[in-house]
Design a protein around this motif. Structure first.
Motif, short mmCIF file in Angstrom:
data_model
loop_
_atom_site.label_atom_id
_atom_site.label_comp_id
_atom_site.label_asym_id
_atom_site.label_seq_id
_atom_site.Cartn_x
_atom_site.Cartn_y
_atom_site.Cartn_z
N ASP A 61 0.81 -1.22 0.00
CA ASP A 61 0.00 0.00 0.00
C ASP A 61 0.85 1.27 0.00
N TYR A 62 2.17 1.12 -0.09
CA TYR A 62 3.08 2.26 -0.02
C TYR A 62 2.80 3.27 -1.13
N GLN A 63 2.81 4.55 -0.77
CA GLN A 63 2.72 5.65 -1.72
C GLN A 63 3.78 6.68 -1.38
N VAL A 64 4.19 7.44 -2.36
CA VAL A 64 5.18 8.50 -2.13
C VAL A 64 4.69 9.37 -0.98
N GLY A 65 5.58 9.63 -0.03
CA GLY A 65 5.23 10.42 1.15
C GLY A 65 5.05 9.56 2.38
N ASP A 66 4.78 8.25 2.21
CA ASP A 66 4.70 7.34 3.36
C ASP A 66 6.11 7.13 3.90
N LYS A 67 6.20 6.62 5.13
CA LYS A 67 7.50 6.44 5.78
C LYS A 67 8.11 5.08 5.39
N LYS A 68 9.25 5.15 4.70
CA LYS A 68 9.97 3.97 4.24
C LYS A 68 11.45 4.29 4.25
N TRP A 69 12.26 3.34 4.74
CA TRP A 69 13.71 3.53 4.78
C TRP A 69 14.43 2.26 4.33
N ASN A 70 15.66 2.44 3.82
CA ASN A 70 16.55 1.31 3.54
C ASN A 70 17.25 0.96 4.84
N MET A 71 17.21 -0.29 5.23
CA MET A 71 17.93 -0.72 6.42
C MET A 71 19.41 -0.87 6.06
N GLU A 72 20.27 -0.77 7.07
CA GLU A 72 21.71 -0.86 6.88
C GLU A 72 22.18 -2.27 7.21
N VAL A 73 23.02 -2.82 6.35
CA VAL A 73 23.58 -4.15 6.62
C VAL A 73 24.72 -3.99 7.62
N LEU A 74 24.77 -4.84 8.63
CA LEU A 74 25.73 -4.65 9.72
C LEU A 74 27.17 -4.93 9.34
N ASP A 75 27.41 -5.81 8.37
CA ASP A 75 28.80 -6.11 8.00
C ASP A 75 29.30 -5.23 6.84
N ASP A 76 28.52 -4.21 6.47
CA ASP A 76 28.86 -3.26 5.41
C ASP A 76 28.85 -3.83 4.00
N ASN A 77 28.44 -5.08 3.81
CA ASN A 77 28.43 -5.68 2.47
C ASN A 77 27.16 -6.49 2.24
N TRP A 78 26.46 -6.18 1.17
CA TRP A 78 25.32 -7.00 0.74
C TRP A 78 25.91 -8.10 -0.14
N ASP A 79 26.38 -9.20 0.49
CA ASP A 79 27.13 -10.18 -0.29
C ASP A 79 26.81 -11.64 0.03
N SER A 81 23.47 -14.68 1.23
CA SER A 81 22.04 -14.98 1.25
C SER A 81 21.44 -14.86 2.65
N GLU A 82 22.27 -14.47 3.62
CA GLU A 82 21.79 -14.18 4.98
C GLU A 82 22.47 -12.90 5.45
N GLU A 83 21.65 -11.95 5.90
CA GLU A 83 22.19 -10.67 6.36
C GLU A 83 21.46 -10.21 7.62
N THR A 84 22.21 -9.54 8.49
CA THR A 84 21.62 -8.89 9.65
C THR A 84 21.63 -7.40 9.35
N VAL A 85 20.47 -6.76 9.57
CA VAL A 85 20.30 -5.35 9.21
C VAL A 85 19.73 -4.57 10.38
N ARG A 86 19.86 -3.23 10.29
CA ARG A 86 19.25 -2.39 11.32
C ARG A 86 18.94 -1.02 10.74
N TYR A 87 18.06 -0.33 11.46
CA TYR A 87 17.75 1.05 11.13
C TYR A 87 17.20 1.71 12.38
N ASP A 88 17.56 2.96 12.59
CA ASP A 88 17.05 3.73 13.73
C ASP A 88 15.92 4.63 13.24
N VAL A 89 14.71 4.30 13.63
CA VAL A 89 13.53 5.07 13.26
C VAL A 89 13.36 6.20 14.27
#
Length: 133
Positions: A61-79, A81-89
């Protein structure tokens, strides 16, 4: 809806300093590599390339103006098939009460995974915010 992308295995929340830290684990390796009878329908072991977090709006249901963020990968590499991510809302501007966070991962083939969600309760004073179980 056909969902072939990575799963979000867990979502944890913690509050400090006017924000909600959201941490999640995404995996595209826990699933099978193809659906029985459809060998050209890969569903696992692709590299995770992004994980998005949405506040109070389901990704479908996302529309421009809704709240959406890219989470950050903890090891600094999207490399992998398993990743731990975080974001501070940031909590500034959020009304007190229950809010919903939605998390969705995407793999290197562009497949979006199923949406995972968690409630967070914002008290009148944000300094004691706790994620719901």
């Amino acid at each position: 809806k056909d969902v072939k992308g990575p799963d979000v295995m867990e979502i944890n929340t913690r509050v400090f300093g006017g924000r909600v830290r959201v941490k999640a684990k995404a995996s595209d390796s826990k699933m099978v590599n193809s659906i029985t009878g459809f060998s050209n329908h890969p569903t696992g072991n692709q590299i995770i390339t992004n994980v998005y977090i949405y506040l109070d709006v389901h990704p479908d249901d996302y529309q421009v103006g809704d709240k959406k963020w890219n989470m950050e990968v903890l090891d600094d590499n999207w490399d992998t098939s398993e990743e731990t991510v975080r974001y501070d809302v940031p909590t500034r501007g959020l009304s007190s009460g229950r809010h919903t966070i939605y998390v969705q991962a995407i793999d290197s083939r562009g497949y979006k995974g199923p949406v995972s969600s968690k409630f967070i309760d914002i008290p009148v004073q944000n300094s004691n915010l706790r994620g719901s179980p």
